[in-house]
Design a protein around this motif. Sequence first.
Motif, PDB file in Angstrom:
ATOM      1  N   GLU A   1       5.821  -0.833  -6.145  1.00  0.00           N
ATOM      2  CA  GLU A   1       7.106  -1.386  -5.359  1.00  0.00           C
ATOM      3  C   GLU A   1       8.505  -0.430  -6.252  1.00  0.00           C
ATOM      4  O   GLU A   1       8.269  -0.199  -7.387  1.00  0.00           O
ATOM      5  N   LEU A   2       9.080   0.079  -5.100  1.00  0.00           N
ATOM      6  CA  LEU A   2      10.298   0.766  -5.639  1.00  0.00           C
ATOM      7  C   LEU A   2      11.523  -0.220  -5.960  1.00  0.00           C
ATOM      8  O   LEU A   2      11.610  -1.184  -5.445  1.00  0.00           O
ATOM      9  N   PRO A   3      12.520   0.109  -6.669  1.00  0.00           N
ATOM     10  CA  PRO A   3      13.810  -0.733  -6.945  1.00  0.00           C
ATOM     11  C   PRO A   3      14.466  -0.834  -5.398  1.00  0.00           C
ATOM     12  O   PRO A   3      14.430   0.163  -4.648  1.00  0.00           O
ATOM     13  N   GLY A   4      14.977  -2.092  -5.349  1.00  0.00           N
ATOM     14  CA  GLY A   4      15.678  -2.329  -4.176  1.00  0.00           C
ATOM     15  C   GLY A   4      14.972  -3.147  -3.124  1.00  0.00           C
ATOM     16  O   GLY A   4      15.876  -3.368  -1.958  1.00  0.00           O
ATOM     17  N   ARG A   5      14.016  -3.397  -3.183  1.00  0.00           N
ATOM     18  CA  ARG A   5      13.137  -4.033  -1.976  1.00  0.00           C
ATOM     19  C   ARG A   5      11.841  -4.893  -2.571  1.00  0.00           C
ATOM     20  O   ARG A   5      11.570  -4.937  -3.598  1.00  0.00           O
ATOM     21  N   GLY A   6      11.567  -5.624  -1.627  1.00  0.00           N
ATOM     22  CA  GLY A   6      10.401  -6.390  -1.973  1.00  0.00           C
ATOM     23  C   GLY A   6      10.539  -7.287  -3.120  1.00  0.00           C
ATOM     24  O   GLY A   6      11.640  -8.224  -3.178  1.00  0.00           O
ATOM     25  N   ALA A   7       9.541  -7.468  -3.968  1.00  0.00           N
ATOM     26  CA  ALA A   7       9.897  -8.375  -5.352  1.00  0.00           C
ATOM     27  C   ALA A   7      11.029  -7.646  -6.412  1.00  0.00           C
ATOM     28  O   ALA A   7      11.418  -8.447  -7.155  1.00  0.00           O
ATOM     29  N   ARG A   8      11.501  -6.462  -5.931  1.00  0.00           N
ATOM     30  CA  ARG A   8      12.496  -5.880  -6.856  1.00  0.00           C
ATOM     31  C   ARG A   8      13.810  -5.809  -5.877  1.00  0.00           C
ATOM     32  O   ARG A   8      14.751  -4.993  -6.129  1.00  0.00           O
ATOM     33  N   MET A   9      14.120  -6.730  -4.783  1.00  0.00           N
ATOM     34  CA  MET A   9      15.160  -6.512  -4.184  1.00  0.00           C
ATOM     35  C   MET A   9      16.532  -6.770  -4.915  1.00  0.00           C
ATOM     36  O   MET A   9      17.533  -6.261  -4.724  1.00  0.00           O
ATOM     37  N   GLY A  10      16.558  -7.650  -6.002  1.00  0.00           N
ATOM     38  CA  GLY A  10      17.415  -7.743  -7.001  1.00  0.00           C
ATOM     39  C   GLY A  10      18.013  -6.422  -7.599  1.00  0.00           C
ATOM     40  O   GLY A  10      19.094  -6.617  -8.299  1.00  0.00           O
TER      41      GLY A  10
END
Length: 250
Positions: free
Chosen positions: A39-48
């Motif tokens: 997962e990349l930052p800013g989306r999915g589980a890392r949306m915050g």
Amino acid sequence: MTSRAPLTLLCLPCAGASATMYLRWRRFLPAWVHLVPVELPGRGARMGEAFVEDFDALVTRLCAEQATAMHGNFAIFGHSMGALLVYGVARKLQALQRPLPRALLVSGCAAPSRRNPERFDGKEDDASLIAELRKQGGTPEEVFANAELMRITLDVMCADYRVCRSYDHGDVANQPQLPLPVHAFAGREDDIDAQEMAAWSEESGGFFTLDWFEGGHFFIRQHEATFLAALARRLGQVVSGVGLAPRAFA
């Protein structure tokens, strides 16, 4: 049948997408493949988290965050923007003299030396991004019909296009080839032509293959079963050492 050694496969998403695009593959790939959707930052589980919109900064972060997974028997796969990122990761690992992947697997992306830097110009407004999503054909209709999902997708895609624009092949143009196999996959109806895909061979000092599939940019979804069978076949070659150049820094 001879059992195969386990292989960790890190998968990086395309522009505008989350790592969840790869989750269903766990049901179809061989049991010896340990799938790791990154997962990349800013989306999915890392949306915050804030987006990382610079290519080199994102590659550096990926190498740090996935350091544990990128040891031993591993390979890296990416589709579209994800393919460019896994190439950047391999080059970064090479520069840091860290263990290299057993293979680089790239899909739906022109070779770094053949990229058109103007492709992403003028595509930051919503209308242009929506038109691009329609053209590529990989976005479910329910996303277009849901204003909240559409907003999230457009924001991610805009950030990812900035990542793609910030890539500079001049940084690695004079570096030695990667001492590992490169397996490329492409759709016959995609805008990326055969020469742009075949140029991935220039990056590999080892074995190179290029598999073609019916379909456009998202042939990996349009013809998923056929594609995953080919992917599994190439991964089988990776773990059996077919065409494998000596690994550097392992």
